[in-house]
Design an enzyme around this catalytic site. Sequence first.
Site, PDB file in Angstrom:
ATOM      1  N   HIS A   1     -41.421  38.816 -19.122  1.00 57.42           N
ATOM      2  CA  HIS A   1     -42.813  39.269 -18.993  1.00 57.42           C
ATOM      3  C   HIS A   1     -42.852  40.659 -18.352  1.00 57.42           C
ATOM      4  O   HIS A   1     -43.617  41.527 -18.778  1.00 57.42           O
ATOM      5  CB  HIS A   1     -43.632  38.304 -18.132  1.00 57.42           C
TER       6      HIS A   1
ATOM      7  N   HIS B   1     -37.637  33.974 -18.358  1.00 61.12           N
ATOM      8  CA  HIS B   1     -38.951  34.069 -19.002  1.00 61.12           C
ATOM      9  C   HIS B   1     -39.849  35.032 -18.214  1.00 61.12           C
ATOM     10  O   HIS B   1     -40.511  35.895 -18.790  1.00 61.12           O
ATOM     11  CB  HIS B   1     -39.570  32.670 -19.077  1.00 61.12           C
ATOM     12  N   GLU B   2     -39.857  34.891 -16.896  1.00 63.09           N
ATOM     13  CA  GLU B   2     -40.716  35.750 -16.065  1.00 63.09           C
ATOM     14  C   GLU B   2     -40.231  37.197 -16.069  1.00 63.09           C
ATOM     15  O   GLU B   2     -41.040  38.130 -16.127  1.00 63.09           O
ATOM     16  CB  GLU B   2     -40.800  35.197 -14.639  1.00 63.09           C
TER      17      GLU B   2
ATOM     18  N   GLU C   1     -46.361  34.962 -24.723  1.00 59.97           N
ATOM     19  CA  GLU C   1     -45.561  33.861 -24.174  1.00 59.97           C
ATOM     20  C   GLU C   1     -44.352  33.570 -25.060  1.00 59.97           C
ATOM     21  O   GLU C   1     -43.253  33.334 -24.560  1.00 59.97           O
ATOM     22  CB  GLU C   1     -46.407  32.599 -23.999  1.00 59.97           C
TER      23      GLU C   1
END
Length: 171
Positions: free
Chosen positions: A86, A82-83, A159
């Site tokens: 980003h 997930h990071e 997100e």
Amino acid sequence: AIRSMRVKLIDQPANETERWLKETVHAQAEASGVGLPDVGVFDSPTPNAFATGWNKNDALVAVSTGLLASMDRGEVEAVLGHEVAHVYNGDMVTMGLLQGVLNTFVIIFSRVLGQLLNNLLTRGRGGYGPGFLIGNLIGNVLFGALAGMIAAWFSRQREFRADAGGAKLAG
């Protein structure tokens, strides 16, 4: 971010967990086609992670000690994905630019509202009287709240994209 969160960067892994963290983030970054981010750990009992950096090829991915203690490797890998997503999506810069543009509009529209209210109260004599101050304050509150909602909506969309990217990276 490194200083404020007291992130310990992993240059040379001190243990198996640090080695795995760095290897996992770097493998996900390579799969995404971005530069290898710095990897770090910060002391916090709360499960947390973040990515920061000014571009896709100069970023940091950091996780808390609470996250490492409360999740298994598969879960941590999903968080790391997930990071990294980003980073790939450029969310740090995008959100910073969006907030700057929104703040600019809040200032401009608040001043316009202040000038309109001032002109109504002074019957067009101009200047900056109490009407300008009151209108400007009201505009800052109202337009600031609207800008906050726009930023929150946009952030939520980012997100969701990072969730999808993390799912692809972590399997």
